[in-house]
Write an enzyme that holds these catalytic residues in place. Structure first.
Site, PDB file in Angstrom:
ATOM      1  N   SER A  41       0.856  -1.184   0.000  1.00 15.40           N
ATOM      2  CA  SER A  41       0.000   0.000   0.000  1.00 15.40           C
ATOM      3  C   SER A  41       0.888   1.228   0.000  1.00 15.40           C
ATOM      4  CB  SER A  41      -0.891   0.022   1.240  1.00 15.40           C
ATOM      5  OG  SER A  41      -1.366   1.347   1.432  1.00 15.40           O
ATOM      6  N   HIS A  50      -1.048  -1.361  -4.427  1.00 13.16           N
ATOM      7  CA  HIS A  50      -2.329  -1.036  -3.783  1.00 13.16           C
ATOM      8  C   HIS A  50      -2.406   0.467  -3.537  1.00 13.16           C
ATOM      9  CE1 HIS A  50      -5.874  -2.079  -1.334  1.00 13.16           C
ATOM     10  NE2 HIS A  50      -5.474  -1.148  -0.484  1.00 13.16           N
ATOM     11  N   ASP A  92      -4.604   3.522  -2.043  1.00 12.26           N
ATOM     12  CA  ASP A  92      -5.689   3.848  -1.116  1.00 12.26           C
ATOM     13  C   ASP A  92      -6.216   5.246  -1.378  1.00 12.26           C
ATOM     14  OD1 ASP A  92      -5.959   1.516   0.596  1.00 12.26           O
ATOM     15  OD2 ASP A  92      -3.909   1.944   1.234  1.00 12.26           O
ATOM     16  N   MET A 133      -8.930   8.025  -0.390  1.00 11.73           N
ATOM     17  CA  MET A 133      -9.798   8.401   0.741  1.00 11.73           C
ATOM     18  C   MET A 133     -10.323   9.816   0.551  1.00 11.73           C
ATOM     19  SD  MET A 133      -7.579   6.938   3.921  1.00 11.73           S
ATOM     20  CE  MET A 133      -6.701   5.363   3.820  1.00 11.73           C
ATOM     21  N   HIS A 183      -8.191   1.020  -4.323  1.00 10.73           N
ATOM     22  CA  HIS A 183      -9.132   0.792  -3.219  1.00 10.73           C
ATOM     23  C   HIS A 183      -9.827   2.112  -2.913  1.00 10.73           C
ATOM     24  CE1 HIS A 183      -9.484  -0.333   1.366  1.00 10.73           C
ATOM     25  NE2 HIS A 183     -10.663  -0.208   0.782  1.00 10.73           N
ATOM     26  N   MET A 242     -12.069   4.305  -0.915  1.00 12.49           N
ATOM     27  CA  MET A 242     -12.765   4.535   0.356  1.00 12.49           C
ATOM     28  C   MET A 242     -13.447   5.885   0.239  1.00 12.49           C
ATOM     29  SD  MET A 242      -9.730   3.032   2.727  1.00 12.49           S
ATOM     30  CE  MET A 242      -8.544   3.147   1.379  1.00 12.49           C
ATOM     31  N   MET A 302     -11.406  -6.043   4.968  1.00 10.54           N
ATOM     32  CA  MET A 302     -10.697  -5.081   5.818  1.00 10.54           C
ATOM     33  C   MET A 302     -10.441  -5.718   7.184  1.00 10.54           C
ATOM     34  SD  MET A 302     -10.146  -2.476   3.939  1.00 10.54           S
ATOM     35  CE  MET A 302      -9.226  -1.691   5.252  1.00 10.54           C
ATOM     36  N   ASP A 320      -6.645  -6.641   3.958  1.00 10.41           N
ATOM     37  CA  ASP A 320      -6.056  -5.295   4.025  1.00 10.41           C
ATOM     38  C   ASP A 320      -6.086  -4.771   5.457  1.00 10.41           C
ATOM     39  OD1 ASP A 320      -5.171  -2.745   3.516  1.00 10.41           O
ATOM     40  OD2 ASP A 320      -6.877  -2.162   2.261  1.00 10.41           O
TER      41      ASP A 320
HETATM   42  C1  DX5 Z   1      -6.367   1.346   5.413  1.00  8.41           C
HETATM   43  C2  DX5 Z   1      -5.898   1.057   4.019  1.00  8.41           C
HETATM   44  C3  DX5 Z   1      -4.795   0.096   3.991  1.00  8.41           C
HETATM   45  C4  DX5 Z   1      -3.560   0.515   4.738  1.00  8.41           C
HETATM   46  C5  DX5 Z   1      -2.874  -0.712   5.247  1.00  8.41           C
HETATM   47  O1  DX5 Z   1      -7.523   2.109   5.344  1.00  8.41           O
HETATM   48  O2  DX5 Z   1      -6.943   0.533   3.237  1.00  8.41           O
HETATM   49  O3  DX5 Z   1      -4.487  -0.307   2.663  1.00  8.41           O
HETATM   50  O4  DX5 Z   1      -2.669   1.261   3.961  1.00  8.41           O
HETATM   51  O5  DX5 Z   1      -1.809  -0.321   6.026  1.00  8.41           O
HETATM   52  P1  DX5 Z   1      -1.031  -1.374   6.941  1.00  8.41           P
HETATM   53  O6  DX5 Z   1      -0.555  -2.472   6.057  1.00  8.41           O
HETATM   54  O7  DX5 Z   1       0.067  -0.549   7.522  1.00  8.41           O
HETATM   55  O8  DX5 Z   1      -2.020  -1.857   7.983  1.00  8.41           O
HETATM   56 ZN    ZN Z   2      -6.431  -0.374   1.226  1.00  7.42          ZN
END
Ligand code: DX5
Ligand code: ZN
Length: 214
Positions: free
Chosen positions: A6, A31, A33, A35, A64, A66, A135, A171
Site C-alpha cells: 500500500s 495497492h 488507497d 480516501m 481501493h 474509500m 478489511m 487489508d
Molecule cells: C487502510 C488502508 C490500507 C492501509 C494498510 O484504510 O486501506 O491499505 O494502507 O496499512 P497497513 O498495512 O500498515 O495496515
Molecule cells: Zn487499502
C-alpha cells in the site's frame, strides 16, 4: 501469497520512485488507497496521481476506493490506469450497478467489506465480482493492529465463493506475524503498507512476508 504494497505508507514526496522501488523489490500488485475525508476520516489521493504513477510500474494497479459516493469517479480511475477498482459494499446505494459499471469499463471489479460488515451483502453479486477485499482494520489509516475476528470471515468467504474465480485480498495489519493465519484462512493476496515500507529494505520485507506465509 501475493503481496500488494500500500503506497499509503510510502514517501508521498517521491511517490513515483517509491512505486518503482517496490516493483523492483518483488511486489505483485500496487495497492492505491483513495480516501475522501467523508467515507473515512482521512484524505489521500485522486485519479490524477494514479495517472502520474502509471508509467512507473507494469504491475496491476489495485485501486481501493474509500469514498462515498464512488460511482461518479469510477470512469476517472479507469481512465487513469487502474486495473482493479474496489468499492466498499456500503459506499453507494446500488452496489450491483457499481460492479457492472467497473466491468463495463473493462476493469476487474472488487468489493470491500469493513470489519463489521457481514458476507451476506455479497450473496447476490458474487457473479459480478473479481475480488473481495476483507478489511482487517477499520479503513482510514495505515499501521493499525490486525482484527482477528476477520479470519473467520475469510474462511466463510472461501466457502461461499466455491469454484468461482474470485480473489480474496486482506487489508490492514498484515505483517510477518499475521500473514500465515491470513493465508491459512484462505486469502491469496495481502495488502501490506507499513510492513513493506518500514526500515527501507522493501525487498527483504516482501520476501520475509512471503516466507512467513509459507
Ligand atoms: C487502510 C488502508 C490500507 C492501509 C494498510 O484504510 O486501506 O491499505 O494502507 O496499512 P497497513 O498495512 O500498515 O495496515
Ligand atoms: Zn487499502
Amino acid at each position: 501469497m501475493k503481496i500488494a504494497p500500500s503506497i499509503l505508507s510510502a514517501d508521498f514526496a517521491i511517490l513515483g520512485e517509491e512505486v518503482r522501488a517496490v516493483t523492483e523489490a518483488g511486489a505483485d500488485w500496487i495497492h492505491v488507497d483513495v480516501m475522501d475525508g467523508h467515507y473515512v476520516p482521512n484524505i489521500t489521493i485522486g485519479p490524477d496521481v494514479v495517472k502520474a504513477l502509471r508509467p512507473h510500474s507494469d504491475l496491476p494497479f489495485d485501486v481501493h476506493l474509500m469514498i462515498n459516493p464512488a460511482q461518479p469517479y469510477l470512469q476517472a480511475f479507469a481512465d487513469a490506469g487502474a486495473d482493479y477498482i474496489t468499492v466498499h459494499a456500503e459506499a453507494d446505494v446500488h452496489l450491483h450497478r457499481s460492479l457492472q459499471m467497473i466491468r463495463g469499463m473493462g476493469k476487474k471489479a472488487g468489493v470491500s467489506l469493513n470489519p463489521a460488515t457481514d458476507i451476506d451483502s455479497l450473496d447476490y453479486v458474487l457473479d459480478e465480482i473479481d475480488l473481495i477485499l476483507v478489511m482487517s482494520v477499520n479503513p482510514g489509516f495505515g499501521g493499525q493492529k490486525f482484527i482477528n475476528s476477520q479470519l473467520d470471515k475469510i474462511k466463510r468467504l472461501r466457502q461461499m465463493i466455491g469454484d468461482r474465480p474470485i480473489d480474496i485480498e486482506v487489508d490492514g495489519g498484515v505483517n510477518v506475524d499475521t500473514i500465515k493465519a491470513v493465508k491459512d484462512a484462505g486469502a491469496n493476496i495481502c495488502v501490506a503498507g507499513s510492513a513493506t515500507f518500514k526500515g527501507g529494505d522493501y525487498a527483504g520485507n516482501i520476501k520475509a512476508m512471503k516466507e512467513a506465509a509459507g
